[in-house]
Design a protein around this motif. Structure first.
Motif, PDB file in Angstrom:
ATOM      1  N   UNK A   1     -23.057  -5.913  11.596  1.00 62.14           N
ATOM      2  CA  UNK A   1     -23.895  -7.048  11.998  1.00 62.14           C
ATOM      3  C   UNK A   1     -24.649  -6.818  13.304  1.00 62.14           C
ATOM      4  N   UNK A   2     -24.249  -5.812  14.089  1.00 62.97           N
ATOM      5  CA  UNK A   2     -24.818  -5.628  15.426  1.00 62.97           C
ATOM      6  C   UNK A   2     -26.338  -5.554  15.401  1.00 62.97           C
ATOM      7  N   UNK A   3     -26.888  -4.733  14.521  1.00 60.23           N
ATOM      8  CA  UNK A   3     -28.338  -4.536  14.498  1.00 60.23           C
ATOM      9  C   UNK A   3     -29.085  -5.791  14.083  1.00 60.23           C
TER      10      UNK A   3
ATOM     11  N   UNK B   1     -21.303  -9.100   1.978  1.00 59.33           N
ATOM     12  CA  UNK B   1     -22.640  -9.625   2.281  1.00 59.33           C
ATOM     13  C   UNK B   1     -23.264  -8.862   3.447  1.00 59.33           C
ATOM     14  N   UNK B   2     -22.480  -8.660   4.504  1.00 65.39           N
ATOM     15  CA  UNK B   2     -22.996  -7.929   5.666  1.00 65.39           C
ATOM     16  C   UNK B   2     -23.319  -6.486   5.311  1.00 65.39           C
ATOM     17  N   UNK B   3     -22.526  -5.890   4.432  1.00 67.62           N
ATOM     18  CA  UNK B   3     -22.795  -4.513   4.002  1.00 67.62           C
ATOM     19  C   UNK B   3     -24.108  -4.441   3.229  1.00 67.62           C
ATOM     20  N   UNK B   4     -24.373  -5.436   2.402  1.00 70.89           N
ATOM     21  CA  UNK B   4     -25.635  -5.448   1.662  1.00 70.89           C
ATOM     22  C   UNK B   4     -26.830  -5.621   2.595  1.00 70.89           C
ATOM     23  N   UNK B   5     -26.679  -6.473   3.613  1.00 69.22           N
ATOM     24  CA  UNK B   5     -27.759  -6.656   4.581  1.00 69.22           C
ATOM     25  C   UNK B   5     -28.010  -5.371   5.371  1.00 69.22           C
ATOM     26  N   UNK B   6     -26.917  -4.688   5.754  1.00 74.25           N
ATOM     27  CA  UNK B   6     -27.066  -3.431   6.485  1.00 74.25           C
ATOM     28  C   UNK B   6     -27.715  -2.372   5.609  1.00 74.25           C
ATOM     29  N   UNK B   7     -27.324  -2.319   4.343  1.00 68.31           N
ATOM     30  CA  UNK B   7     -27.929  -1.352   3.420  1.00 68.31           C
ATOM     31  C   UNK B   7     -29.402  -1.664   3.204  1.00 68.31           C
TER      32      UNK B   7
ATOM     33  N   UNK C   1     -33.385   0.498   3.983  1.00 67.60           N
ATOM     34  CA  UNK C   1     -34.547   0.645   3.106  1.00 67.60           C
ATOM     35  C   UNK C   1     -35.748  -0.161   3.605  1.00 67.60           C
ATOM     36  N   UNK C   2     -35.681  -0.582   4.876  1.00 64.83           N
ATOM     37  CA  UNK C   2     -36.835  -1.219   5.495  1.00 64.83           C
ATOM     38  C   UNK C   2     -36.962  -2.703   5.276  1.00 64.83           C
ATOM     39  N   UNK C   3     -35.869  -3.368   4.866  1.00 65.88           N
ATOM     40  CA  UNK C   3     -35.956  -4.821   4.680  1.00 65.88           C
ATOM     41  C   UNK C   3     -34.970  -5.513   5.596  1.00 65.88           C
ATOM     42  N   UNK C   4     -35.483  -6.434   6.414  1.00 70.37           N
ATOM     43  CA  UNK C   4     -34.663  -7.325   7.222  1.00 70.37           C
ATOM     44  C   UNK C   4     -34.955  -8.763   6.804  1.00 70.37           C
TER      45      UNK C   4
END
Length: 368
Positions: free
Chosen positions: A29-31, A182-188, A192-195
């Motif tokens: 989650x840090x980033x 959920x956090x792992x999916x957001x980090x992944x 790939x360039x999506x936030x």
């Protein structure tokens, strides 16, 4: 009906789980909040390892040492909560444990930030001056958030009674695993360039801040690398390495966010924009740093980096007070705290003075 485990044994098991959970959450989650997790772990490693942990590119040994030290601390707080204080906490329901865990996280994170790390027993001001209090609070909240599963762990494996408390604790554990997924999916997705989409009020203001701070940081890195190479003071060299690592990481985050949020590439700042940035050093000032003699370099470096950092603090403070994207505002608060702290560290501040300075830095108004 099975007898419950010793509170100390169950507390140790919970400590391993809760500290691992907070480590994973922090890393993933840090980033999302503008933090470089590897730089943060390196900063934590500097508590026991001192300057030896600091480098321009965080080493795996420092990262792992930081994670291990963090997990030891979180483990210890869980053992105190359910072992030492188990007479009052062990038989509480998961909800009551959670309600107690929130102020416990505030207490434990404040104890570390205000006393245990900068004063006794570690006497290391870098952590408190470089990381704002809320970063540690969030980490401790993640760890304490796992405490409700104690109602399940206190029973031998596979022999827990089917009580309301045990069922709630199991559901809590399942929910925690879902949060990690959920956090792992957001980090992944970030890789790939999506936030998560931009959420500010004024796109031009946020874009200008990101462009200016990226350019400002680039010059700061150039000056800090000179400090790494030329400083006669080993502590100042280590601090310069930390400056490089921090600002490289922040530039990386700005770039990832820009790529995800905005359709155009990030434009370079013009010469006029650079000249108007607070603390952006002139060509002559940078030449002064490069040409300073060995016996004068450290003094020159501190003077110029103080000017440069003070300018970045003003830029970040202004962004913190705007109605920009919340992530940019949170990151700006951390930047202003860290760079004010580095000014203090360059001047060898420590002890109670470091704690007071860090507290003032978090609350200061630096716009004017």
């Amino acid at each position: 009906m099975a007898e419950p485990k010793s509170n100390w044994i169950a507390a140790a098991e919970l400590g391993l789980i809760s500290s691992s959970f907070s480590t994973i959450v922090s890393q993933l989650f840090a980033a999302r909040l503008g933090r470089d997790a590897f730089v943060d772990w390196m900063t934590v490693a500097a508590i026991p390892m001192r300057d030896a942990a600091l480098s321009a590119e965080p080493s795996w040994s420092a990262i792992l040492a930081g994670i291990a030290f963090h997990q030891w601390a979180d483990f210890s707080w869980a053992v105190i909560f359910f072992g030492l204080l188990g007479r009052w906490t062990a038989e509480l329901s998961p909800l009551r444990i959670f309600l107690l865990a929130i102020p416990w996280a505030v207490f434990t994170s404040a104890s570390e930030w205000l006393v245990l790390v900068p004063l006794l027993p570690f006497q290391q001001p870098l952590f408190t001056l470089q990381q704002p209090y809320w970063t540690g609070l969030l980490v401790h909240m993640a760890s304490a958030g796992m405490y409700p599963i104690f109602a399940w762990l206190r029973w031998p494996h596979g022999r827990a009674p089917s009580t309301k408390a045990v069922r709630a604790a199991r559901a809590w554990g399942a929910g925690s695993l879902a949060i990690i997924c959920i956090l792992a999916m957001l980090a992944l997705s970030s890789q790939f360039g999506w936030e998560w989409p931009w959420m500010g009020k004024d796109p031009e203001a946020d874009q200008t801040y990101m462009r200016h701070m990226t350019t400002h940081h680039a010059q700061g890195i150039e000056l800090a690398r000179l400090g790494e190479q030329r400083s006669q003071d080993p502590h100042l060299r280590a601090l310069a390495s930390l400056m490089v690592a921090s600002q490289v990481g922040e530039i990386r985050i700005f770039g990832a966010w820009w790529q995800s949020w905005f359709s155009l590439p990030m434009p370079e700042c013009t010469a006029q924009e650079r000249a108007g940035m607070p603390g952006y050093l002139t060509t002559d000032q940078m030449k002064e740093a490069r040409s300073a003699s060995s016996d004068q370099f450290d003094r020159t470096f501190i003077e110029l980096m103080t000017i440069h950092h003070a300018g970045a603090v003003k830029m970040a403070d202004k962004q913190w007070r705007r109605r920009g994207d919340p992530r940019l505002r949170i990151m700006a608060h951390a930047i202003r705290h860290g760079q004010q702290g580095e000014i203090a560290l360059m001047n060898r501040i420590e002890g109670a003075a470091a704690v007071l300075t860090a507290t003032q830095n978090m609350l200061a108004d630096n716009v004017n």
